[in-house]
Design an enzyme around this catalytic site. Structure first.
Site, PDB file in Angstrom:
ATOM      1  N   ARG A 135     -10.194   0.678   7.990  1.00 18.47           N
ATOM      2  CA  ARG A 135      -9.825  -0.683   8.399  1.00 18.47           C
ATOM      3  C   ARG A 135     -10.949  -1.385   9.144  1.00 18.47           C
ATOM      4  NH1 ARG A 135      -3.762   0.351   8.596  1.00 18.47           N
ATOM      5  NH2 ARG A 135      -2.872  -1.637   9.125  1.00 18.47           N
ATOM      6  N   ARG A 182      11.021  -0.784  11.092  1.00 22.81           N
ATOM      7  CA  ARG A 182       9.867  -0.404  11.913  1.00 22.81           C
ATOM      8  C   ARG A 182       9.730  -1.304  13.135  1.00 22.81           C
ATOM      9  NH1 ARG A 182       4.581   0.580   8.230  1.00 22.81           N
ATOM     10  NH2 ARG A 182       3.633  -0.767   9.804  1.00 22.81           N
ATOM     11  N   ARG A 235      11.894  -5.094   5.171  1.00 24.21           N
ATOM     12  CA  ARG A 235      11.544  -3.692   4.891  1.00 24.21           C
ATOM     13  C   ARG A 235      12.446  -2.737   5.670  1.00 24.21           C
ATOM     14  NH1 ARG A 235       5.587  -1.475   5.611  1.00 24.21           N
ATOM     15  NH2 ARG A 235       5.792  -2.458   7.646  1.00 24.21           N
ATOM     16  N   LYS A 246       0.837  -1.213   0.000  1.00 19.56           N
ATOM     17  CA  LYS A 246       0.000   0.000   0.000  1.00 19.56           C
ATOM     18  C   LYS A 246       0.871   1.261   0.000  1.00 19.56           C
ATOM     19  CE  LYS A 246      -2.105  -1.100   3.856  1.00 19.56           C
ATOM     20  NZ  LYS A 246      -1.453  -2.387   4.218  1.00 19.56           N
ATOM     21  N   ARG A 286      -0.526  -8.862  13.153  1.00 17.28           N
ATOM     22  CA  ARG A 286      -1.143  -7.865  12.254  1.00 17.28           C
ATOM     23  C   ARG A 286      -1.926  -8.560  11.136  1.00 17.28           C
ATOM     24  NH1 ARG A 286       4.148  -4.898  10.987  1.00 17.28           N
ATOM     25  NH2 ARG A 286       3.036  -3.932   9.261  1.00 17.28           N
TER      26      ARG A 286
END
Ligand code: AP5
Ligand code: MG
Length: 221
Positions: free
Chosen positions: A88, A160, A127, A13, A171
């Site tokens: 969400r 992160r 990431r 996203k 998640r």
């Protein structure tokens, strides 16, 4: 043009939102980025949100809706915006549609990026993110020119806090339980376009560009 980028954690996203910003000249509204900025600044809202985010849960609808309602009325949103990570929950979606309606606006496109669970885990463990400008990278799939340094602003990249394997799994479970039902909701609104979020980033960009320019491809059934 109002676009929602929809999909599980790590589906791309943020990556594709950056492309839309550059290609279509509308701002990105990422509730995750806004919440992380509040946590970093130590605001009262950030203090409330931190433990929920660290555990991979959803921050309350009330907090998130407050952030979005304030942001979408800014001048730079007049010609549209791309929502990344919002809505969400059904309540967030209902509220968004109501406050857009007040100014005669509606969601034009929801682009759903589908990626399987193991790919998500591989992606998020590699990431890296720029803490200054928010640009995202991957240590294998989307490398910066100089290792660990942001191409855009030269800042050292970070991982992160919620990209540990345990939190990523939580998640994904939270997405399956509380967010994935929105796909049916958007389909019934007639604005849903489903595409595969796997494959080359540039191929996915091309599919998104086609959808946003012509309402063209993707599973729009
Ligand atoms: P948020 O920041 O929105 O996180 P998320 O939804 O978990 O999604 P991510 O940002 O992890 O993934 P992404 O889809 O943006 O993927 P990316 O492009 O980075 O939310 C964080 C937290 O904030 C939530 O857990 C919650 O606590 C809270 N929150 C936020 N919004 C909320 C809301 N509305 N309500 C309640 N709480 C909320 O890509 C991932 C990696 O893969 C990158 O390294 C990238 O380079 C790479 N990559 C991208 N595309 C490809 C590709 N095609 N091939 C290979 N690699 C790729
Ligand atoms: Mg993101």
């Amino acid at each position: 043009m109002i676009v929602v980028l929809f999909g599980p954690p790590g589906s791309g996203k943020g990556t594709q939102a950056q492309f839309i910003v550059e290609h279509f000249g509308i701002p990105q509204i990422s509730t995750g980025d806004m919440l992380r900025a509040a946590v970093k600044a130590g605001t009262p809202l950030g203090v409330i949100a931190k433990s929920t985010m660290d555990a991979g849960g959803l921050v309350s609808d009330e907090v998130v809706l407050g952030l979005v309602a304030e942001r979408v009325v800014a001048d730079d949103c007049a010609k549209g915006f791309v929502l990344d990570g919002f809505p969400r929950t059904i309540h967030q979606a209902d509220s968004l549609i109501s406050f857009l309606k007040e100014s005669g606006k509606s969601i034009n496109f929801v682009v759903s990026l589908d990626v399987d669970r193991q790919d998500i885990i591989n992606r998020l463990s590699g990431r890296r993110t720029c803490p200054a400008c928010g640009k995202g990278y991957h240590i294998f799939f989307n490398k910066p020119v100089c290792e660990s340094v942001c191409d855009a602003c030269g800042t050292t990249l970070i991982q992160r806090a919620d990209d540990t394997e345990e939190t990523v799994i939580n998640r994904i479970d939270v997405y399956d339980e509380q967010t994935s039902a929105l796909k049916k909701y958007f389909k019934e609104l007639g604005v849903l376009f489903c595409i595969s979020g796997s494959g080359q980033i540039s191929d996915i960009q091309a599919q998104i560009a086609s959808i946003l320019t012509s309402g063209g491809i993707g599973d729009h059934s």
